[in-house]
Design an enzyme around this catalytic site. Structure first.
Site, PDB file in Angstrom:
ATOM      1  N   ASP A  18       0.845  -1.195   0.101  1.00 14.63           N
ATOM      2  CA  ASP A  18      -0.091  -0.085   0.029  1.00 14.63           C
ATOM      3  C   ASP A  18       0.721   1.220  -0.032  1.00 14.63           C
ATOM      4  O   ASP A  18       2.060   1.283   0.340  1.00 14.63           O
ATOM      5  CB  ASP A  18      -1.023  -0.087   1.151  1.00 14.63           C
ATOM      6  CG  ASP A  18      -1.984   0.763   1.106  1.00 14.63           C
ATOM      7  OD1 ASP A  18      -2.261   1.423   0.023  1.00 14.63           O
ATOM      8  OD2 ASP A  18      -2.779   1.064   2.117  1.00 14.63           O
ATOM      9  N   ASN A  66     -10.296  -2.152  -6.065  1.00 12.71           N
ATOM     10  CA  ASN A  66      -9.387  -1.336  -6.893  1.00 12.71           C
ATOM     11  C   ASN A  66      -9.791  -1.300  -8.345  1.00 12.71           C
ATOM     12  O   ASN A  66      -9.569  -0.254  -9.181  1.00 12.71           O
ATOM     13  CB  ASN A  66      -7.907  -1.996  -6.998  1.00 12.71           C
ATOM     14  CG  ASN A  66      -7.255  -1.852  -5.665  1.00 12.71           C
ATOM     15  OD1 ASN A  66      -6.172  -2.656  -5.529  1.00 12.71           O
ATOM     16  ND2 ASN A  66      -7.363  -0.949  -4.881  1.00 12.71           N
TER      17      ASN A  66
HETATM   18  C1  FPP Z   1      -1.647   0.455  -3.339  1.00 14.32           C
HETATM   19  O1  FPP Z   1      -1.193   1.651  -3.541  1.00 14.32           O
HETATM   20  C2  FPP Z   1      -1.115  -0.442  -4.577  1.00 14.32           C
HETATM   21  C3  FPP Z   1      -2.245  -1.009  -5.498  1.00 14.32           C
HETATM   22  C4  FPP Z   1      -3.532  -0.720  -5.552  1.00 14.32           C
HETATM   23  C5  FPP Z   1      -1.764  -1.686  -6.328  1.00 14.32           C
HETATM   24  C6  FPP Z   1      -0.351  -2.369  -6.353  1.00 14.32           C
HETATM   25  C7  FPP Z   1       0.253  -2.757  -7.457  1.00 14.32           C
HETATM   26  C8  FPP Z   1       1.560  -2.674  -7.832  1.00 14.32           C
HETATM   27  C9  FPP Z   1       2.783  -2.591  -6.729  1.00 14.32           C
HETATM   28  C10 FPP Z   1       1.969  -2.685  -9.053  1.00 14.32           C
HETATM   29  C11 FPP Z   1       1.333  -3.819  -9.957  1.00 14.32           C
HETATM   30  C12 FPP Z   1       1.875  -5.068  -9.471  1.00 14.32           C
HETATM   31  C13 FPP Z   1       2.347  -6.195 -10.147  1.00 14.32           C
HETATM   32  C14 FPP Z   1       2.791  -7.428  -9.428  1.00 14.32           C
HETATM   33  C15 FPP Z   1       3.083  -5.915 -11.495  1.00 14.32           C
HETATM   34  P1  FPP Z   1      -2.467   2.750  -3.606  1.00 14.32           P
HETATM   35  O2  FPP Z   1      -2.718   3.245  -5.099  1.00 14.32           O
HETATM   36  O3  FPP Z   1      -3.644   2.223  -3.131  1.00 14.32           O
HETATM   37  O4  FPP Z   1      -1.625   4.053  -2.701  1.00 14.32           O
HETATM   38  P2  FPP Z   1      -2.605   4.969  -1.857  1.00 14.32           P
HETATM   39  O5  FPP Z   1      -3.139   4.015  -0.690  1.00 14.32           O
HETATM   40  O6  FPP Z   1      -1.291   5.905  -1.280  1.00 14.32           O
HETATM   41  O7  FPP Z   1      -3.312   5.642  -3.044  1.00 14.32           O
END
Ligand code: FPP
Length: 248
Positions: A18, A66
């Protein structure tokens, strides 16, 4: 330096990655830049877990919720995922890692499903770490899916309602064949489970860090593992019982 004892590593490590968006916003960058950096962290953590000898690593890469984010962000995440799957297969092979996906794959675009199938099939005979990506995943949805599977088999007469116990139920979850996580890490300072592996984390140790996922690295991973190794897991028993059980 963090001291890691190989004999006390979690057999299964699960991670809620996250803070990509906040990492980017704090730097006046677009959210997708944070996700891109997040993929680099995925690479580092996957290879370090495999090198350390962790048996199972499960990453929450995309929740069912998401998928409801603005279309542009979902499209970018899908593009990143596709590139990761295409580029990563050879590194997974080199590291003897078996690739696996859990989640409702019917909600993913066809090209992503094809790329997943190809990586799963290429890596299926690898005998090292099992890397599982949770994609379009939600734990309540998974439990409902398991209940529907069981109901189907009861209706078909292949199992009796009286046979249903925890072990049998778990075989209907997406995670069938995987041991339960021993340690769950969540980055970015949020102290929630967010519908991740609700059934499976019944006895997992929880570790929360303020570090955003793009800044998580080998050192942070070692810090989490060292912290895990300092804990006593009692599974509802008292300390003496657990300590005596460990002795031959
Ligand atoms: C959380 O950050 C992360 C996600 C919703 C997606 C996680 C995805 C990746 C690390 C990239 C894709 C994965 C792979 C394996 C290729 P957030 O956007 O919720 O952060 P925030 O809470 O700060 O908005």
């Amino acid at each position: 330096m963090h001291e890691i004892h190989p004999e006390k590593l979690p057999r299964h490590l699960a991670v809620i990655m996250d803070g990509n968006g906040r990492w980017a916003q704090e730097r006046m960058l677009k959210r997708i830049v944070g996700h891109r950096r997040g993929v680099e962290t995925v690479r580092i953590v996957v290879e370090e877990c495999s090198r350390l000898g962790i048996g199972y690593l499960t990453l929450f890469a995309l929740s069912s919720e998401n998928l409801l984010r603005p279309k542009g962000e979902v499209r970018s995440l899908m593009a990143l995922l596709k590139r990761y799957l295409e580029k990563e297969a050879s590194r997974l092979m080199k590291n003897n890692i078996r690739f696996n996906v859990i989640g409702d794959r019917s909600k993913l675009p066809d090209d992503i499903n094809l790329a997943i199938d190809s990586t799963v099939s290429k890596t299926k005979d690898n005998s090292g770490m099992v890397l599982t990506l949770a994609l379009s995943y939600g734990a309540r949805q998974e439990i409902a899916y398991a209940a529907a599977g069981l109901a189907h088999d009861v209706a078909a007469g292949t199992i009796c309602p009286g046979d249903v116990d925890e072990g049998l139920f778990a075989r209907y979850l997406y995670t069938t064949g995987l041991p339960d996580p021993d340690l769950l890490i969540r980055t970015s300072g949020e102290m929630r489970i967010s519908n991740f592996l609700l059934w499976q984390i019944a006895y997992a140790e929880l570790y929360f860090t303020e570090v955003n996922w793009p800044d998580f690295n080998k050192e942070e991973l070692h810090r989490a593992l060292e912290n895990y190794q300092s804990r006593e897991r009692r599974y509802g028993l008292i300390g003496d019982q657990v300590r005596n059980r460990r002795q031959p």
